[in-house]
Design a protein around this motif. Structure first.
Motif, mmCIF file in Angstrom:
data_model
loop_
_atom_site.group_PDB
_atom_site.id
_atom_site.type_symbol
_atom_site.label_atom_id
_atom_site.label_comp_id
_atom_site.label_asym_id
_atom_site.label_seq_id
_atom_site.Cartn_x
_atom_site.Cartn_y
_atom_site.Cartn_z
ATOM 1 N N VAL A 1 1.295 -13.315 10.411
ATOM 2 C CA VAL A 1 0.037 -14.015 10.093
ATOM 3 C C VAL A 1 0.397 -15.091 9.074
ATOM 4 C CG1 VAL A 1 -2.215 -13.811 8.988
ATOM 5 C CG2 VAL A 1 -1.473 -12.082 10.622
ATOM 6 N N TRP B 1 -5.450 -12.356 -4.279
ATOM 7 C CA TRP B 1 -6.890 -12.255 -4.578
ATOM 8 C C TRP B 1 -7.225 -13.041 -5.841
ATOM 9 C CZ3 TRP B 1 -9.551 -11.176 -0.610
ATOM 10 C CH2 TRP B 1 -9.082 -10.275 0.344
ATOM 11 N N VAL C 1 6.863 -6.362 7.689
ATOM 12 C CA VAL C 1 6.490 -7.500 6.845
ATOM 13 C C VAL C 1 5.975 -6.963 5.515
ATOM 14 C CG1 VAL C 1 5.010 -9.533 6.645
ATOM 15 C CG2 VAL C 1 5.913 -8.866 8.886
ATOM 16 N N CYS D 1 -4.141 -7.372 7.699
ATOM 17 C CA CYS D 1 -3.144 -6.745 8.585
ATOM 18 C C CYS D 1 -3.092 -5.232 8.396
ATOM 19 C CB CYS D 1 -1.760 -7.334 8.344
ATOM 20 S SG CYS D 1 -1.640 -9.042 8.866
ATOM 21 N N ASN E 1 -4.389 -7.537 3.344
ATOM 22 C CA ASN E 1 -5.649 -6.799 3.472
ATOM 23 C C ASN E 1 -6.084 -6.732 4.939
ATOM 24 O OD1 ASN E 1 -9.044 -7.058 2.836
ATOM 25 N ND2 ASN E 1 -7.852 -5.568 1.697
ATOM 26 N N ASP F 1 -11.938 -4.608 1.656
ATOM 27 C CA ASP F 1 -13.072 -5.358 1.095
ATOM 28 C C ASP F 1 -13.121 -6.807 1.551
ATOM 29 O OD1 ASP F 1 -14.358 -3.357 -0.382
ATOM 30 O OD2 ASP F 1 -12.883 -3.502 -1.992
ATOM 31 N N THR G 1 -2.433 -9.598 -1.233
ATOM 32 C CA THR G 1 -2.703 -10.858 -0.527
ATOM 33 C C THR G 1 -3.823 -10.688 0.503
ATOM 34 O OG1 THR G 1 -1.100 -10.364 1.235
ATOM 35 C CG2 THR G 1 -0.257 -11.486 -0.745
ATOM 36 N N ALA H 1 4.348 -8.174 1.798
ATOM 37 C CA ALA H 1 3.772 -9.248 0.970
ATOM 38 C C ALA H 1 3.656 -8.695 -0.449
ATOM 39 C CB ALA H 1 2.450 -9.706 1.565
ATOM 40 N N GLY H 2 2.452 -8.370 -0.911
ATOM 41 C CA GLY H 2 2.311 -7.825 -2.269
ATOM 42 C C GLY H 2 2.790 -6.385 -2.390
ATOM 43 N N GLY H 3 2.879 -5.682 -1.260
ATOM 44 C CA GLY H 3 3.344 -4.289 -1.267
ATOM 45 C C GLY H 3 2.305 -3.289 -1.767
ATOM 46 N N THR H 4 1.079 -3.734 -2.027
ATOM 47 C CA THR H 4 0.101 -2.814 -2.636
ATOM 48 C C THR H 4 -0.496 -1.828 -1.628
ATOM 49 O OG1 THR H 4 -1.723 -4.385 -2.366
ATOM 50 C CG2 THR H 4 -0.503 -4.476 -4.458
ATOM 51 N N ASP H 5 -0.350 -2.118 -0.343
ATOM 52 C CA ASP H 5 -0.682 -1.110 0.675
ATOM 53 C C ASP H 5 0.582 -0.404 1.146
ATOM 54 O OD1 ASP H 5 -3.489 -0.932 1.259
ATOM 55 O OD2 ASP H 5 -3.413 -2.965 2.016
ATOM 56 N N LEU H 6 1.660 -1.184 1.340
ATOM 57 C CA LEU H 6 2.886 -0.610 1.913
ATOM 58 C C LEU H 6 3.550 0.413 0.997
ATOM 59 C CD1 LEU H 6 4.923 -3.448 3.661
ATOM 60 C CD2 LEU H 6 4.096 -1.311 4.647
ATOM 61 N N ILE I 1 -3.689 -5.404 -9.170
ATOM 62 C CA ILE I 1 -3.687 -5.399 -7.704
ATOM 63 C C ILE I 1 -4.067 -6.789 -7.191
ATOM 64 C CG2 ILE I 1 -4.829 -4.402 -5.660
ATOM 65 C CD1 ILE I 1 -2.920 -2.467 -7.100
ATOM 66 N N GLY J 1 -9.391 -3.514 -6.026
ATOM 67 C CA GLY J 1 -8.611 -2.766 -7.022
ATOM 68 C C GLY J 1 -8.982 -3.160 -8.433
ATOM 69 N N LYS K 1 -20.595 -4.197 -3.178
ATOM 70 C CA LYS K 1 -19.702 -3.060 -2.892
ATOM 71 C C LYS K 1 -20.231 -1.826 -3.613
ATOM 72 C CE LYS K 1 -14.944 -1.636 -4.100
ATOM 73 N NZ LYS K 1 -13.531 -2.064 -4.112
HETATM 74 C C1 FAD Z 1 -4.490 0.919 -6.788
HETATM 75 C C2 FAD Z 1 -4.920 0.176 -5.554
HETATM 76 C C3 FAD Z 1 -6.243 -0.220 -5.435
HETATM 77 C C4 FAD Z 1 -6.656 -0.935 -4.306
HETATM 78 N N1 FAD Z 1 -7.976 -1.298 -4.216
HETATM 79 C C5 FAD Z 1 -8.405 -1.958 -3.118
HETATM 80 C C6 FAD Z 1 -9.779 -2.339 -3.019
HETATM 81 O O1 FAD Z 1 -10.598 -2.131 -3.909
HETATM 82 N N2 FAD Z 1 -10.170 -2.974 -1.878
HETATM 83 C C7 FAD Z 1 -9.303 -3.253 -0.861
HETATM 84 O O2 FAD Z 1 -9.709 -3.828 0.145
HETATM 85 N N3 FAD Z 1 -7.987 -2.899 -0.943
HETATM 86 C C8 FAD Z 1 -7.530 -2.270 -2.049
HETATM 87 N N4 FAD Z 1 -6.208 -1.897 -2.138
HETATM 88 C C9 FAD Z 1 -5.314 -2.191 -1.017
HETATM 89 C C10 FAD Z 1 -4.493 -3.492 -1.153
HETATM 90 O O3 FAD Z 1 -4.349 -3.888 -2.490
HETATM 91 C C11 FAD Z 1 -5.089 -4.678 -0.382
HETATM 92 O O4 FAD Z 1 -5.340 -4.314 0.957
HETATM 93 C C12 FAD Z 1 -4.167 -5.901 -0.420
HETATM 94 O O5 FAD Z 1 -4.868 -7.049 -0.044
HETATM 95 C C13 FAD Z 1 -2.928 -5.715 0.459
HETATM 96 O O6 FAD Z 1 -2.141 -6.898 0.350
HETATM 97 P P1 FAD Z 1 -0.558 -6.816 0.120
HETATM 98 O O7 FAD Z 1 -0.081 -8.212 0.073
HETATM 99 O O8 FAD Z 1 -0.226 -5.965 -1.042
HETATM 100 O O9 FAD Z 1 -0.123 -6.105 1.491
HETATM 101 P P2 FAD Z 1 1.251 -5.313 1.796
HETATM 102 O O10 FAD Z 1 1.170 -3.942 1.231
HETATM 103 O O11 FAD Z 1 2.424 -6.125 1.485
HETATM 104 O O12 FAD Z 1 1.096 -5.228 3.405
HETATM 105 C C14 FAD Z 1 0.008 -4.538 4.008
HETATM 106 C C15 FAD Z 1 0.176 -4.561 5.543
HETATM 107 O O13 FAD Z 1 0.043 -5.880 6.042
HETATM 108 C C16 FAD Z 1 1.247 -6.311 6.695
HETATM 109 N N5 FAD Z 1 1.398 -7.721 6.348
HETATM 110 C C17 FAD Z 1 1.284 -8.274 5.099
HETATM 111 N N6 FAD Z 1 1.349 -9.609 5.172
HETATM 112 C C18 FAD Z 1 1.502 -9.919 6.478
HETATM 113 C C19 FAD Z 1 1.638 -11.152 7.182
HETATM 114 N N7 FAD Z 1 1.597 -12.329 6.588
HETATM 115 N N8 FAD Z 1 1.788 -11.106 8.531
HETATM 116 C C20 FAD Z 1 1.819 -9.918 9.181
HETATM 117 N N9 FAD Z 1 1.690 -8.712 8.565
HETATM 118 C C21 FAD Z 1 1.541 -8.716 7.228
HETATM 119 C C22 FAD Z 1 2.335 -5.386 6.181
HETATM 120 O O14 FAD Z 1 3.397 -5.233 7.086
HETATM 121 C C23 FAD Z 1 1.555 -4.101 5.995
HETATM 122 O O15 FAD Z 1 1.396 -3.450 7.223
HETATM 123 C C24 FAD Z 1 -5.743 -1.216 -3.262
HETATM 124 C C25 FAD Z 1 -4.402 -0.809 -3.402
HETATM 125 C C26 FAD Z 1 -3.993 -0.126 -4.532
HETATM 126 C C27 FAD Z 1 -2.554 0.300 -4.666
#
Ligand code: FAD
Length: 292
Positions: free
Chosen positions: A173, A85, A38, A123, A121, A130, A117, A40-45, A112, A108, A191
């Motif tokens: 989710v 966020w 899955v 998942c 965060n 956070d 999303t 979403a925003g890709g910021t973790d993946l 970010i 972030g 924080k």
């Molecule tokens: C430069 C940088 C700084 C950051 N700073 C912070 C910070 O200060 N604090 C913090 O907490 N995080 C931080 N992050 C991490 C990230 O931005 C957050 O955790 C963000 O909320 C992840 O959301 P996403 O939509 O990008 O997730 P994605 O990368 O798309 O997915 C993350 C995980 O969740 C799963 N997933 C996503 N959506 C669903 C769904 N609906 N159902 C089931 N599984 C799902 C995916 O398969 C994957 O395993 C940072 C990342 C970067 C690159």
């Protein structure tokens, strides 16, 4: 491989695929048909996959309208999985949500927050996520859907450990759900990081306190993140606060033994001893803020 190289590019053992359905049912069918990652925003993946060929089958959920947006029914709030966020920080929410909205502004930095999303965060299940402590003090529930049906888990039961959740491979989710909290609930989030943005938390704390008309604390919830595999509530401290007359002096009730369940680690951001001490300071500051 450089541009001048004639060596063949190794093919991935399994071809990558990318799906971006517009309807939830299509997404659930795809998940039922076989394993998909899955997205979403890709910021973790994406950072986690950097430097490696993509061999995954992605299921991008960002075009599914049903997963977007925030719904407020009285004081109960449902936050769609792909709510960013930025959207959360800007939403007109009850005062109890101050902690979560403060966390949203500290994930972030702006770019970010625009892509990341709330469900991503949760998942991703990082100990330093956070969003988790503020969601824990609001008694958040995770709504999961699959072709088999829907189930709802308390966030504390959904998060099983570092990068481990109770989500089944065919589940998505769809939302984070928050029960109605009385209007007299205030919350705060603090924080600690090495700088003010783009930083992984060394410790973060959220607190939510409800006071009655007589000024006594009716409900207290305190959670600490980045000091254990999963952020933890502090039930002993919460019990100490309930029934007492609200005031900033109550923050001094927080004692080291209330944080005994934390298991902080030594890493390049801080030592375990520093984290433990910082957690107590942040808990007291957070309580001072919500009890003042
Ligand atoms: C430069 C940088 C700084 C950051 N700073 C912070 C910070 O200060 N604090 C913090 O907490 N995080 C931080 N992050 C991490 C990230 O931005 C957050 O955790 C963000 O909320 C992840 O959301 P996403 O939509 O990008 O997730 P994605 O990368 O798309 O997915 C993350 C995980 O969740 C799963 N997933 C996503 N959506 C669903 C769904 N609906 N159902 C089931 N599984 C799902 C995916 O398969 C994957 O395993 C940072 C990342 C970067 C690159």
């Amino acid at each position: 491989m450089t541009e001048s190289s004639t060596a063949p590019v190794p093919l991935p053992t399994r071809a990558a695929a990318y799906h971006r359905p517009a309807r939830l049912e299509q997404a659930l069918e795809l998940l039922a048909a076989g394993p998909r990652t899955v997205l979403a925003g890709g910021t973790d993946l994406y950072p986690a996959a950097a430097g490696r060929p993509v061999r995954l089958e992605f299921l991008d959920v960002t075009a599914i309208e049903e997963l977007r947006g925030i719904r407020v029914d009285g004081d109960a709030v449902t936050v769609g999985a792909t709510t960013t966020w930025t959207e959360l920080a800007r939403a007109p929410l009850p005062p109890a949500f101050r902690a979560l909205q403060a966390a949203a502004r500290q994930v972030g930095a702006v770019q970010i927050q625009n892509a990341g999303t709330v469900a991503g965060n949760v998942c991703n299940a990082s100990p330093a996520a956070d969003g988790v402590p503020p969601m824990l003090v609001l008694d958040a529930e995770v709504v999961l859907r699959s072709a088999r049906g829907e189930r709802v888990l308390p966030l504390a039961g959904f998060l099983l450990g570092n990068r481990r959740t109770a989500r089944q491979a065919d589940e998505l989710v769809t939302a984070l759900r928050f029960p109605a909290l009385p209007a007299r609930t205030r919350s705060a989030f603090l924080k600690l990081g090495h700088r003010s943005s783009l930083v992984i938390s060394i410790v973060m704390v959220a607190a939510a306190v409800e006071t009655g008309g007589d000024g006594a604390v009716r409900r207290a919830a305190v959670a600490v993140g980045a000091c254990s595999p999963v952020a933890l509530r502090l039930p002993a401290l919460e019990r100490k606060l309930v029934g007492r007359r609200a005031g900033p002096d109550l923050a001094a009730l927080a004692a080291p033994e209330d944080l005994a369940a934390l298991t902080p680690i030594d890493d390049l951001r801080g030592t375990a001893a520093y984290r433990r001490e910082a957690a107590l300071v942040l808990v007291r500051r957070c309580l001072t803020e919500v009890l003042s």
